[in-house]
Design a protein around this motif. Structure first.
Motif, mmCIF file in Angstrom:
data_model
loop_
_atom_site.group_PDB
_atom_site.id
_atom_site.type_symbol
_atom_site.label_atom_id
_atom_site.label_comp_id
_atom_site.label_asym_id
_atom_site.label_seq_id
_atom_site.Cartn_x
_atom_site.Cartn_y
_atom_site.Cartn_z
ATOM 1 N N ALA A 41 1.104 -5.561 7.526
ATOM 2 C CA ALA A 41 1.712 -5.165 8.792
ATOM 3 C C ALA A 41 1.316 -3.756 9.182
ATOM 4 N N SER A 42 1.120 -2.873 8.204
ATOM 5 C CA SER A 42 0.833 -1.474 8.514
ATOM 6 C C SER A 42 -0.634 -1.141 8.441
ATOM 7 N N SER A 43 -1.479 -2.123 8.187
ATOM 8 C CA SER A 43 -2.897 -1.840 8.043
ATOM 9 C C SER A 43 -3.534 -1.830 9.422
ATOM 10 N N THR A 44 -4.140 -0.718 9.788
ATOM 11 C CA THR A 44 -4.768 -0.605 11.097
ATOM 12 C C THR A 44 -6.262 -0.401 11.006
ATOM 13 N N ALA A 45 -6.755 0.039 9.853
ATOM 14 C CA ALA A 45 -8.186 0.273 9.703
ATOM 15 C C ALA A 45 -8.922 -1.054 9.648
ATOM 16 N N PRO A 46 -10.144 -1.123 10.187
ATOM 17 C CA PRO A 46 -10.906 -2.357 10.125
ATOM 18 C C PRO A 46 -11.255 -2.702 8.690
ATOM 19 N N GLU A 47 -11.215 -3.980 8.357
ATOM 20 C CA GLU A 47 -11.490 -4.432 7.003
ATOM 21 C C GLU A 47 -12.872 -5.040 6.931
ATOM 22 N N ALA A 48 -13.556 -4.796 5.832
ATOM 23 C CA ALA A 48 -14.879 -5.358 5.616
ATOM 24 C C ALA A 48 -14.735 -6.766 5.072
ATOM 25 N N ALA A 49 -15.489 -7.697 5.676
ATOM 26 C CA ALA A 49 -15.562 -9.075 5.196
ATOM 27 C C ALA A 49 -14.181 -9.719 5.082
ATOM 28 N N GLY A 50 -13.255 -9.342 5.965
ATOM 29 C CA GLY A 50 -11.958 -9.977 5.974
ATOM 30 C C GLY A 50 -11.049 -9.581 4.843
ATOM 31 N N ARG A 51 -11.329 -8.507 4.133
ATOM 32 C CA ARG A 51 -10.530 -8.090 2.991
ATOM 33 C C ARG A 51 -9.319 -7.288 3.474
ATOM 34 N N ASP A 52 -8.265 -7.308 2.669
ATOM 35 C CA ASP A 52 -7.048 -6.567 2.974
ATOM 36 C C ASP A 52 -7.004 -5.345 2.062
ATOM 37 N N SER A 53 -6.952 -4.168 2.665
ATOM 38 C CA SER A 53 -6.960 -2.933 1.892
ATOM 39 C C SER A 53 -5.802 -2.862 0.907
ATOM 40 N N TYR A 54 -4.655 -3.397 1.292
ATOM 41 C CA TYR A 54 -3.479 -3.314 0.424
ATOM 42 C C TYR A 54 -3.744 -3.962 -0.922
ATOM 43 N N PHE A 55 -4.286 -5.156 -0.931
ATOM 44 C CA PHE A 55 -4.501 -5.862 -2.185
ATOM 45 C C PHE A 55 -5.672 -5.274 -2.968
ATOM 46 N N ASP A 56 -6.682 -4.790 -2.287
ATOM 47 C CA ASP A 56 -7.759 -4.099 -3.004
ATOM 48 C C ASP A 56 -7.228 -2.826 -3.657
ATOM 49 N N ASN A 57 -6.367 -2.106 -2.958
ATOM 50 C CA ASN A 57 -5.748 -0.915 -3.550
ATOM 51 C C ASN A 57 -4.911 -1.281 -4.767
ATOM 52 N N ALA A 58 -4.150 -2.361 -4.647
ATOM 53 C CA ALA A 58 -3.304 -2.789 -5.761
ATOM 54 C C ALA A 58 -4.144 -3.144 -6.978
ATOM 55 N N LYS A 59 -5.239 -3.843 -6.755
ATOM 56 C CA LYS A 59 -6.095 -4.234 -7.878
ATOM 57 C C LYS A 59 -6.705 -3.016 -8.561
ATOM 58 N N TYR A 60 -7.190 -2.078 -7.760
ATOM 59 C CA TYR A 60 -7.800 -0.885 -8.355
ATOM 60 C C TYR A 60 -6.776 -0.077 -9.147
ATOM 61 N N LEU A 61 -5.623 0.167 -8.571
ATOM 62 C CA LEU A 61 -4.609 0.965 -9.265
ATOM 63 C C LEU A 61 -4.119 0.259 -10.527
ATOM 64 N N ALA A 62 -4.014 -1.064 -10.479
ATOM 65 C CA ALA A 62 -3.587 -1.802 -11.666
ATOM 66 C C ALA A 62 -4.618 -1.712 -12.773
ATOM 67 N N ILE A 63 -5.900 -1.803 -12.422
ATOM 68 C CA ILE A 63 -6.936 -1.756 -13.458
ATOM 69 C C ILE A 63 -7.030 -0.360 -14.056
ATOM 70 N N VAL A 64 -6.736 0.664 -13.276
ATOM 71 C CA VAL A 64 -6.692 2.022 -13.826
ATOM 72 C C VAL A 64 -5.573 2.129 -14.861
ATOM 73 N N LEU A 65 -4.412 1.574 -14.547
ATOM 74 C CA LEU A 65 -3.301 1.599 -15.503
ATOM 75 C C LEU A 65 -3.642 0.826 -16.772
ATOM 76 N N VAL A 66 -4.353 -0.284 -16.637
ATOM 77 C CA VAL A 66 -4.771 -1.055 -17.807
ATOM 78 C C VAL A 66 -5.660 -0.209 -18.710
ATOM 79 N N ALA A 67 -6.658 0.443 -18.118
ATOM 80 C CA ALA A 67 -7.591 1.245 -18.903
ATOM 81 C C ALA A 67 -6.902 2.444 -19.544
ATOM 82 N N VAL A 68 -6.020 3.097 -18.802
ATOM 83 C CA VAL A 68 -5.314 4.261 -19.344
ATOM 84 C C VAL A 68 -4.426 3.849 -20.515
ATOM 85 N N ALA A 69 -3.706 2.738 -20.362
ATOM 86 C CA ALA A 69 -2.841 2.278 -21.448
ATOM 87 C C ALA A 69 -3.644 1.925 -22.688
#
Length: 388
Positions: A41-69
């Motif tokens: 709902a709050s995403s206003t920036a254009p997305e590449a190839a139909g991707r949603d920035s929110y879920f890409d952000n979630a995946k990246y931040l989660a994988i960082v936590l995995v590696a740090v742990a």
């Protein structure tokens, strides 16, 4: 941990075709797949190839936590605070990853093109990296007797085996009337079954199953609800309370509860009290996963594009962590267990996995994480029809 990793839909709407046919989306599906047509709902920036920035952000931040742990494991024993923070992260980082994976597996119906992608995007990377890790242990750890077995996932490859199993069962969960109740019952029974066996790390697969089924049951409006300002404000006391409780219980708690790789009896608990702990841990994981997803930014950031390469970061960072362990890096540098050392380890782990998620690495590994392999499959009639 995916995470760790293709094409999904708004349930129960018709299947989304975009990411289904886009080769560049395949790797991300194995570890929290790439969304299509699910704009926040709050995403206003254009997305590449139909991707949603929110879920890409979630995946990246989660994988960082995995590696740090993972990087903290060899050095945190001397720090109660680090152990408490580790426990909090381990409570939610894989559940959150699995919830998102389930959410974007809703369109899976076992169609030929989906089965092909299941084989090329999940099964093939599992086989390749399971063999690669086994050979790595043999030579890096000087353990020539270490077996190569596709039935005994090593270290972090269990998630690919689990995702393969979960996604195959998706049509069943979409068909039954009470999917969450059934999944919770299966997870609880798995935690109470000592002799479930080690093949494919089935105990862990079944105990994490409720989070995947929960993802299947979610809709876009549930994530929009999480991202309201009021909900985000509530995450502050929730996370603070979790950290305080973890700090209090850290010296006495067994970390094996968070890995979910065995039964409560194997941890020395009777089944009735162990079941209470299992249910409580599920509730904590659910609350902290919601808090994490509520705090994920929805707008495009500098790290958003890295969310498409989380399978590379997930599968490769284990080599670096294990190499440091096998070669005595963590043992020889005792200062890494101190406050400054933990900060250094955190920054190094975060930087490492960020590089491993980068587009150049993703391109290099595409032959194994996103292969087409058209030569290996027949074309079904639905694909041949339009050409005729």
């Amino acid at each position: 941990m995916f995470h760790a990793a293709h094409g999904y839909e708004r349930a129960p709407a018709p299947e989304v075709k975009g990411p289904e046919t886009t080769p560049t989306n395949r790797a991300a599906t194995a570890l929290a797949p790439a969304p299509s047509g699910l704009k926040s709902a709050s995403s206003t920036a254009p997305e590449a190839a139909g991707r949603d920035s929110y879920f890409d952000n979630a995946k990246y931040l989660a994988i960082v936590l995995v590696a740090v742990a993972h990087a903290w494991e060899p050095v945190m024993d001397g720090s109660r605070a680090a152990r408490a923070l580790y426990m909090v992260i381990y409570t939610f980082h894989m559940p959150a990853f699995i919830i998102v994976s389930g959410y974007f597996s809703r369109s899976y119906q076992g169609k030929p093109h989906q089965l092909r992608r299941l084989l090329t995007g999940i099964a093939l990377p599992y086989v390749v990296f399971e063999v690669a890790y086994s050979l790595f242990v043999r030579y890096a750890n000087d353990d020539p007797s270490h077996p190569i077995s596709l039935l005994d996932p090593f270290y972090l490859t269990w998630f690919l085996a689990a995702l393969f199993i979960w996604r195959l069962t998706t049509p069943l969960w979409r068909m039954v009337r009470w999917p969450m109740s059934i999944a919770l019952a299966i997870g609880a029974l798995a935690a109470l079954t000592p002799d479930i066996g080690a093949d494919l790390n089935l105990a862990r697969v079944l105990q994490f199953l409720p989070f995947f089924v929960l993802g299947l049951c979610l809709k876009p409006e549930h994530f929009q609800l999480l991202r309201r300002r009021q909900v985000r404000l509530l995450t502050v006391p929730v996370i603070a309370g979790a950290l305080l409780f973890a700090y209090w219980v850290a010296p006495r708690a067994s970390l094996s509860w968070f890995y979910r790789s065995g039964s409560v009896q194997e941890r020395g608990w009777p089944w009735y009290s162990g079941l209470v702990v299992v249910i409580a841990l599920f509730g904590c994981a659910l609350v902290l996963s919601a808090a994490f997803l509520a705090l994920v930014p929805g707008r495009r950031a500098w790290f958003t594009a890295l969310g498409a390469g989380t399978i590379c970061g997930y599968l490769l960072h284990g080599f670096v962590i294990k190499a440091g362990d096998y070669w005595g890096v963590f043992e020889s540098q005792a200062w890494l267990g101190g406050p400054l050392g933990l900060v250094v380890v955190t920054l190094c782990a975060g930087g490492m996995v960020t590089l491993l998620c980068s587009p150049p690495v993703r391109r290099v590994l595409r032959f194994v994480t996103e292969p087409e392999m058209k030569w290996a499959f027949r074309q079904d009639s639905a694909e041949l029809g339009p050409r005729r």
